[in-house]
Write an enzyme that holds these catalytic residues in place. Structure first.
Site, PDB file in Angstrom:
ATOM      1  N   HIS A  21       0.680  -8.032   2.579  1.00 23.96           N
ATOM      2  CA  HIS A  21       1.692  -7.217   1.902  1.00 23.96           C
ATOM      3  C   HIS A  21       2.110  -7.848   0.575  1.00 23.96           C
ATOM      4  O   HIS A  21       2.281  -7.149  -0.427  1.00 23.96           O
ATOM      5  CB  HIS A  21       2.919  -7.045   2.807  1.00 23.96           C
ATOM      6  N   ASP A 121       9.270  -2.451   1.132  1.00 18.77           N
ATOM      7  CA  ASP A 121       8.120  -2.321   2.021  1.00 18.77           C
ATOM      8  C   ASP A 121       8.540  -1.628   3.319  1.00 18.77           C
ATOM      9  O   ASP A 121       9.726  -1.425   3.596  1.00 18.77           O
ATOM     10  CB  ASP A 121       7.571  -3.728   2.303  1.00 18.77           C
TER      11      ASP A 121
END
EC number: 2.4.1.236
Length: 452
Positions: A21, A121
């Site tokens: 990520h 996120d």
């Protein structure tokens, strides 16, 4: 904290605390910094230390690293564990909870920096909530495939309906896996509620790390699942950099014929079992191809590499000069773009799939966990690789099947067509990438204008 970049719109980016990520967020940060945005890149100190050298060297004026300290109320999460890297699986949701408990510290950062926008996120809708407290628009960025995200969202909002792109038996199996995942909790919140809120709080649109060139049908399915527009940002591949440690690998590759080497890697956060290691090793030997294997054992693993591999394996590949085993980090992008590479034996993590596609390398998929089986379908959909089938009863990986698929993708007559398709996709993704990034910049500037 330095807040002197008032001449540019600023974006505070907060990725989830995993390599898969953080890396795409950082690549997006670099691209946006080149489009006249100032970036505040926020993460825990050990993540910033790991990723920050390149930023400080090449982007110090446009990307600012911002430390977020997690609360010290979790003794099982000392500073070295404030990341998913090497984190024992049973502590993942402790980390999710600790990250959420850092919301007050994140609010202090917002109050000090006053960014124009916040980008967050999937695991942290709380970051969007914090942004809205300060009248800052927030955008969800998904560093995942469209197939994985649309299947995830489908199982949240339409759990009783058929997902239109999977066969029934495959959907049944993967739905069981994903529903287990959706019902895990951190701080008393189910994943499915956390993720749905992340989608709902995104302002106007959602960014996703993919391209229409490879996932158009999955992107087109999103409007039936949510109100926000879904916008692909392109592949976000890190440019290869040279290190002196790479010389041995590059020299070995340069001795091999074009497209004669298989690169094998199974990611930085999934570790194959000893049985899987043995079957992969067996498959590589049976295929008779040259190979480089990026070999990782979990840091808590008591076995040595020699103990994990089949007896005599290392000696045999050294004797015939067919293979190279590299422990730890390897320059993956640099290896994949080398002319000697003819195939990529991969776990099908999304970052690896996209890298393989951008560099035009046919993929031999060995999905092992999480969303990897869905990512592997994108490889097959696009005709640039195959998946190694597992035993239908016990899902065991077999060395003979590994060898058969390697030969099919790299050596046999069909390999020419697969390589041709891989090259076509590579060229198309490179061409469309700038156009996709232009749309991203346009959408962000629209939000900036509204916030003025």
């Amino acid at each position: 904290m330095d807040t002197k970049h008032q001449d540019k719109p600023s974006i505070l980016m907060l990725p989830w605390l995993a390599h898969g990520h953080i890396a795409p967020h950082l690549e997006l940060a670099k691209k946006l910094s080149q489009k006249n945005f100032h970036i505040y890149f926020c993460s825990t100190p050990n993540n910033l230390q790991s990723f920050g050298r390149n930023v400080e060297k090449n982007f110090s004026s446009s990307i600012q690293l911002i430390e977020l300290q997690l609360p010290n109320t979790f003794p099982e999460l000392p500073s070295q564990n404030q990341t998913t890297k090497n984190l024992p699986p049973h502590l993942i949701y402790t980390l999710v909870g600790a990250f959420e408990d850092a919301k007050p510290a994140f609010c202090n950062i917002l109050e000090t920096l006053k960014p124009t926008l916040v980008m967050y996120d999937l695991f942290q809708p709380w970051a969007a909530e914090a942004a809205y407290q300060y009248d800052i628009a927030a955008i969800l960025f998904l560093p995942l495939s469209a197939v994985a995200c649309s299947f995830l969202l489908h199982n949240i909002v339409n759990p009783s309906l058929k997902y239109p792109f999977f066969e029934s038996d495959y959907q049944d199996r993967e739905s069981k896996n994903i529903n287990y995942f959706l019902h895990l909790t951190a701080n008393g919140t189910l994943n499915k509620d956390r993720f749905l809120k992340a989608f709902e709080l995104s302002c106007k649109f959602v960014f996703i790390k993919t391209s229409r060139e490879i996932e158009s049908k999955y992107l087109d399915y999103f409007p039936s699942l949510m109100g926000n527009e879904i916008i692909p940002v392109g592949p976000l591949i890190q440019e290869p950099t040279f290190k002196e440690d790479d010389t041995k690998i590059m020299d070995w590759l340069s001795q091999k014929e074009p497209r004669s080497v298989v690169y094998a890697s199974f990611g930085s956060e999934y570790f194959p079992s000893k049985d899987e290691i043995h079957e992969i090793a067996s498959g590589l030997l049976l295929s008779e191809v040259n190979f480089i294997w990026a070999f990782r054992l979990h840091p808590d693993e008591k076995m040595t590499i020699e103990e994990a591999l089949p007896q005599g394996f290392a000696e045999e590949i050294e004797r015939n000069n067919k293979g190279m085993i590299v422990q730890g980090w390897v320059p993956q992008a640099k290896i994949l773009r080398h002319g000697s590479i003819g195939g990529f034996l991969s776990h099908c993590g999304w970052g690896s799939v996209v890298e393989g596609m951008v560099f035009g390398v046919p993929i031999i998929g060995v999905p092992m966990a999480y969303e990897q089986p869905s990512n592997a379908k994108v490889v097959v959909d696009n005709g640039m690789g195959m998946v190694v089938p597992r035993d239908k009863i016990n899902q065991r990986l077999g060395g003979e099947e590994v060898a058969r698929v390697i030969k099919h993708v790299v050596l046999q007559e069909e390999a020419k067509q697969i390589r041709r398709k891989a090259n076509e996709i590579s060229e198309s993704m490179k061409k469309i990438g700038d156009a996709e990034m232009s749309v991203v910049v346009e959408k962000l500037l629209q939000l900036v204008k509204k916030s003025e």
